[in-house]
Design a protein around this motif. Structure first.
Motif, PDB file in Angstrom:
ATOM      1  N   GLU A  74       0.698  -1.669  -0.133  1.00 29.90           N
ATOM      2  CA  GLU A  74       0.210   0.655  -0.271  1.00 29.90           C
ATOM      3  C   GLU A  74       1.150   1.801   0.057  1.00 29.90           C
ATOM      4  OE1 GLU A  74      -2.171   0.072   3.311  1.00 29.90           O
ATOM      5  OE2 GLU A  74      -0.873   0.453   5.034  1.00 29.90           O
ATOM      6  N   ASP A 103      -3.276  -8.257  -6.858  1.00 34.25           N
ATOM      7  CA  ASP A 103      -3.443  -8.569  -5.405  1.00 34.25           C
ATOM      8  C   ASP A 103      -3.250  -9.422  -4.755  1.00 34.25           C
ATOM      9  OD1 ASP A 103      -3.056  -7.910  -2.537  1.00 34.25           O
ATOM     10  OD2 ASP A 103      -4.926  -6.701  -2.522  1.00 34.25           O
ATOM     11  N   THR A 160      -3.595  -2.315  -0.120  1.00 31.40           N
ATOM     12  CA  THR A 160      -2.809  -2.761  -1.468  1.00 31.40           C
ATOM     13  C   THR A 160      -4.223  -2.222  -3.026  1.00 31.40           C
ATOM     14  OG1 THR A 160      -1.531  -3.864  -1.179  1.00 31.40           O
ATOM     15  CG2 THR A 160      -1.821  -3.960  -3.677  1.00 31.40           C
TER      16      THR A 160
END
Length: 317
Positions: free
Chosen positions: A40, A61, A68
């Motif tokens: 992130e 992800d 994120t």
């Protein structure tokens, strides 16, 4: 955003005296794939910078527990979420599948170590039609001074092993910053879940006979982090390469070590014969070791030759 490719032999071009030849220009679609796990802090800036050089940015992800996916989506990336974490190999496989229809696929790390401004340099050989795959190298011209010494030693070992296994020569086998022509996407198997995927992809590329070029890239070590011990990580990658070599390069895996063992056994045998001829006695332990080395070495050498022949027959079918 369109990219252009200069067609080579596939384009028809008629020239007249003193008249330059203009090649047909074809739009190219570039897709960047970013495997991400708890990134992130960096994912937003990486996506924004990558979008300046690509038509699509796909963030996979891989089971992150932070924001994120949310951040990547807000800054314009297409986001695919794995739950739970499935490893970098599966993240890349998902990304390649989602990149269907792309003319050029770029993979890069999402922790900020790679500079997205290097993307045009990376894709250029593919767009010029001189490469099917481009490997971004930190060490191509020996200019990288930032890699810690222990990492460079480990990288050198992995480079040598990967090159032997794949049959190609690259200077940075563990680079995650690469470009692929879109038509190569289906040759990669993505069997490795961890970081060994970088070496596996080179092995797949070598088997397929892809034209591989390298370009120099920069890298930052003051960003990003790894939760895995680098020594353990390097050993795991090396073991995976050696395991693959058992099938891909049996002459390296069996025959060469077998030849070394067998030669050692024969040398010991000749030494023992000389001692015996001069009236000496033979010790039981060294004699058994000599016999074992000779037998095991001979068996390994012939096993490698046999597997190499079988592999050649299979490839010829």
């Amino acid at each position: 955003m369109n990219r252009e490719l200069l067609l080579g032999n596939s384009s028809q071009c008629i020239t007249q005296e003193y008249t330059p030849c203009e090649r047909e220009m074809v739009p190219q679609k570039i897709t960047v794939i970013l495997p991400a796990f708890n990134e992130e802090v960096s994912i937003g800036s990486v996506v924004l910078l990558a979008r300046q050089h690509a038509d699509r940015v796909i963030v996979v992800d891989d089971g992150s527990s932070d924001r994120t996916a949310e951040i990547a989506e807000k800054v314009g990336a297409e986001v695919i979420v794995h739950s739970p974490n499935r490893g970098k190999g599966m993240a890349l496989k998902t990304g390649f599948t989602a990149a269907e229809g792309s003319d050029v696929i770029v993979t890069m790390d999402s922790d900020g170590q790679h500079n997205p401004s290097d993307i045009p340099k990376l894709v250029a050989p593919i767009m010029e039609g001189v490469a099917d795959m481009v490997n971004g190298s930190r060490y191509l011209n020996g200019n990288d001074k930032n890699t810690p010494a222990y990492r460079r030693v480990g990288q050198t070992i992995l480079d040598k092993a990967t090159n032997m296994n794949s049959g190609i020569q690259v200077t940075d086998s563990q680079s995650g910053f690469r470009a692929f022509a879109g038509y190569t996407k289906d040759i990669f198997h993505f069997n490795s879940n961890g970081m060994a995927i970088e070496s596996e992809m080179l092995s797949d590329a070598g088997k397929a006979g892809l034209r591989i070029k390298e370009v120099e890239i920069g890298v930052r070590y003051d960003v990003g982090h790894s939760t895995e011990n680098p020594i353990r990580h390097g050993l795991m990658v090396l073991l995976k390469i050696l395991k693959d070599m058992e099938f891909n390069r049996p002459l390296y895996y069996f025959t060469i070590p077998g030849f070394v063992l067998g030669t050692s056994g024969l040398y010991m045998g000749l030494s023992f014969l000389q001692i015996f001829y001069l009236g000496g006695s033979l010790n039981f332990g060294p004699t058994i070791l000599m016999i074992l080395l000779t037998l095991v070495g001979t068996f390994m050498a012939f096993t490698g030759i046999l597997l190499h022949s079988i592999a050649g027959m299979i490839r010829g079918i």
